[in-house]
Design a protein around this motif. Structure first.
Motif, short mmCIF file in Angstrom:
data_model
loop_
_atom_site.label_atom_id
_atom_site.label_comp_id
_atom_site.label_asym_id
_atom_site.label_seq_id
_atom_site.Cartn_x
_atom_site.Cartn_y
_atom_site.Cartn_z
N PHE A 102 -9.44 13.89 0.25
CA PHE A 102 -8.92 14.68 -0.86
C PHE A 102 -8.43 13.76 -2.00
CE2 PHE A 102 -5.52 16.96 -3.08
CZ PHE A 102 -6.11 18.20 -3.32
N CYS A 103 -7.70 12.73 -1.63
CA CYS A 103 -7.18 11.80 -2.64
C CYS A 103 -8.29 10.97 -3.27
CB CYS A 103 -6.14 10.88 -2.03
SG CYS A 103 -4.58 11.68 -1.59
N ARG A 104 -9.23 10.53 -2.46
CA ARG A 104 -10.29 9.66 -2.97
C ARG A 104 -11.14 10.36 -4.01
NH1 ARG A 104 -12.20 6.63 -5.31
NH2 ARG A 104 -13.43 4.77 -4.87
N VAL A 129 0.86 -1.19 0.00
CA VAL A 129 0.00 0.00 0.00
C VAL A 129 0.89 1.24 0.00
CG1 VAL A 129 -1.93 -1.12 1.18
CG2 VAL A 129 -0.13 0.01 2.52
N GLY A 130 0.28 2.36 -0.31
CA GLY A 130 1.03 3.60 -0.35
C GLY A 130 1.23 4.21 1.02
N GLN A 131 2.42 4.75 1.23
CA GLN A 131 2.72 5.53 2.44
C GLN A 131 3.23 6.88 1.98
OE1 GLN A 131 4.64 3.81 6.06
NE2 GLN A 131 6.37 5.11 5.47
N ALA A 132 2.49 7.94 2.31
CA ALA A 132 2.81 9.28 1.84
C ALA A 132 3.52 10.08 2.93
CB ALA A 132 1.54 10.00 1.41
N HIS A 133 4.65 10.65 2.56
CA HIS A 133 5.39 11.55 3.46
C HIS A 133 5.09 12.98 3.02
CE1 HIS A 133 8.02 8.26 5.12
NE2 HIS A 133 7.45 7.68 4.08
N LYS A 190 -5.07 3.58 -5.35
CA LYS A 190 -3.95 4.52 -5.41
C LYS A 190 -3.86 5.41 -4.17
CE LYS A 190 -4.30 4.91 -10.46
NZ LYS A 190 -4.50 5.85 -11.59
N VAL A 191 -4.90 5.47 -3.39
CA VAL A 191 -4.93 6.36 -2.22
C VAL A 191 -4.03 5.80 -1.12
CG1 VAL A 191 -6.37 7.38 -0.43
CG2 VAL A 191 -7.27 7.12 -2.76
N PRO A 192 -3.06 6.58 -0.64
CA PRO A 192 -2.17 6.09 0.43
C PRO A 192 -2.97 5.68 1.66
CG PRO A 192 -1.29 8.10 -0.54
CD PRO A 192 -2.68 7.94 -1.10
#
Length: 494
Positions: free
Chosen positions: A461-463, A439-443, A470-472
């Motif tokens: 916001f991402c969804r 899964v994505g991890q966003a910094h 694709k959403v972290p």
């Protein structure tokens, strides 16, 4: 006859020796083309007196200054190979590089005296640019030099910035210098009437080649700053003293956040180029609002570097594109099977042409691994081309991760995150997950003056803008990122 290039500074001295070649912004020191050629001749004699000959390596550790370029040309005149060293590295990191290239001589600037002293046992001889070097150069006779330089000859080595591990030295030939001159001067319209700005580190290809060396080949003027200073740059732009620049995204970020960004007439500078890492869509739009079309480009240390640069007339229409391959650059987009993909599909960028490096110094295995059996350079970058032939870089192969069987390209997610008003910059990596595999991890680096957004806010916001896979799944607030000299985030250190 072996293909050759004629002595560049000697030619420029013949053509327009009285023209100013370089000017140091801080000190006001200038040198004409005739003066640059003479100083390079005398530096070549100094090198020879120090026992440096054809094929020998010469290391240099300094900030941006005229002497770097006179030594670069001095090496060309006697066939020596210059090795710029990264002054951001401690001595312990530089030592393995010295062991790899085995230089006979080290030049160093006053700011790096402490590191140079620590390296003194690793190199036979060292000279201070602010001390012994200048005196010995001026006391040396002019070296006759080589009137011609073999096109395939090695001019300098550049150690890659190491986003994934131990740096390797990319071989730079004289042909690569001339190919890059053509590939950048044509789209930018670079001529001998132009003034460009040198401020990116000289141990990085952009510091030498974008646009300094092409400007010197063209006969223009180069303004030199020891390093990036946003106030000085804005002063130069406001005064109309610069015609073309190249910067990395961090430079454009700094300019956009400056209090004078809305006041200075940025259109006085004709050509704005960006590379080294993707420039976010938000920054492109912010500069468009100020009447500036920042042209994204793309290349590698291994490609000389210029491969792509965006057409300024299509920047607003093709936001995010790096443009088309330049005149002396061949490009393929290749799938895992080694076959070219269909238009619109993503695949690995492969490069070909006379501007591509012959390989890595002392690393035959790495050289062999970097090229396909028929000689194409594998970039490791994923890209796609649209129906009009404009290219988009969608990420690195090693950065792409698979979540629930779907490919996720971090660059796409990062571009969405930076549209959030409270986010200045984002870096996304894939991390292991028991359910989805990865899964994505966003910094997240918050925008100055804004409170860090909450994970729930960022998820919503991402969804609204991305498919669910694709959403972290995790968001981490940071105060800065580990970076290379080009401003690239070193994701292996996150």
């Amino acid at each position: 006859m072996i293909p050759c290039i004629f002595d560049i500074t000697a030619k420029r001295a013949q053509l327009a020796g009285g023209d100013i070649a370089m000017e140091e912004v801080g000190t006001g020191r200038t040198v004409t083309y005739a003066g640059l050629d003479e100083r390079a001749d005398r530096a070549a004699a100094l090198l020879a007196d120090c026992g440096v000959g054809e094929g020998d390596r010469v290391a240099i550790l300094c900030r941006n200054r005229i002497e770097f370029f006179e030594i670069l040309f001095a090496c060309a005149k006697i066939g020596a190979i210059l090795v710029p060293l990264n002054w951001r590295m401690p001595a312990a990191e530089i030592r393995p590089l010295l062991a790899d290239c085995a230089p006979k001589l080290l030049f160093w600037g006053a700011e790096d005296a402490e590191v140079a002293a620590q390296l003194s046992a690793d190199i036979p001889l060292s000279l201070a640019l602010d001390g012994d070097y200048a005196a010995r150069r001026d006391d040396s006779p002019r070296h006759a030099g080589r009137g011609t330089w073999s096109a395939a000859g090695i001019w300098y080595l550049l150690y890659t910035s190491g986003t994934t591990g131990q740096p390797k030295a990319v071989i730079y030939t004289f042909t690569m210098a001339m190919v890059n001159f053509i590939n950048i001067s044509q789209p930018v319209g670079l001529t001998g009437r132009d003034t460009t700005l040198n401020f990116l580190p000289l141990f990085h290809t952009a510091g030498i080649n974008l646009h300094t060396l092409p400007t010197l080949i063209a006969g223009g003027r180069v303004l030199i700053m020891p390093g990036f200073d946003v106030d000085v740059m804005l002063d130069l732009v406001a005064a109309g003293r610069v015609d073309a620049i190249f910067g990395v995204p961090a430079i454009y970020q700094s300019l956009s956040l400056h209090p004078r960004f809305a006041e200075v007439d940025l259109t006085r500078l004709r050509s704005w180029g960006c590379g080294g890492a993707p420039l976010s869509d938000m920054l492109v739009q912010r500069f468009l609002e100020r009447g500036v079309r920042v042209c994204n480009g793309m290349g590698m240390t291994e490609t000389g570097p210029t491969a792509f640069i965006m057409d300024p007339n299509r920047v607003a229409e093709k936001v995010g594109s790096v443009g088309k391959p330049q005149i002396l650059c061949g490009v393929r987009i290749v799938g895992p099977d080694g076959e070219d993909v269909q238009p619109g599909q993503a695949g690995e960028l492969w490069f070909g042409g006379p501007g591509v490096t012959p390989g890595y110094w002392n690393h035959p295995e790495a050289t062999a691994a970097a090229f396909s059996p028929d000689g194409w350079l594998r970039s490791g970058d994923l890209a796609r081309a649209d129906e009009d032939g404009y290219y988009y870089v969608v990420g690195r192969i090693k950065e792409m991760f698979i979540s629930g069987g779907e490919n996720v390209y971090p660059a796409e997610v990062e571009n969405v995150l930076t549209r959030h008003p409270a986010i200045l910059e984002a870096a996304v990596i894939g991390v292991a997950d028991a359910t989805w595999g990865e899964v994505g991890q966003a910094h997240i680096l918050p925008r100055p003056g804004h409170a860090p957004p909450s994970p729930d806010d960022l998820t919503r916001f991402c969804r609204e803008r991305l498919a669910a896979f694709k959403v972290p799944k995790r968001f981490i607030i940071v105060t800065d990122f580990p970076r290379t000299a080009a401003g690239k985030v070193q994701k292996h250190r996150l």
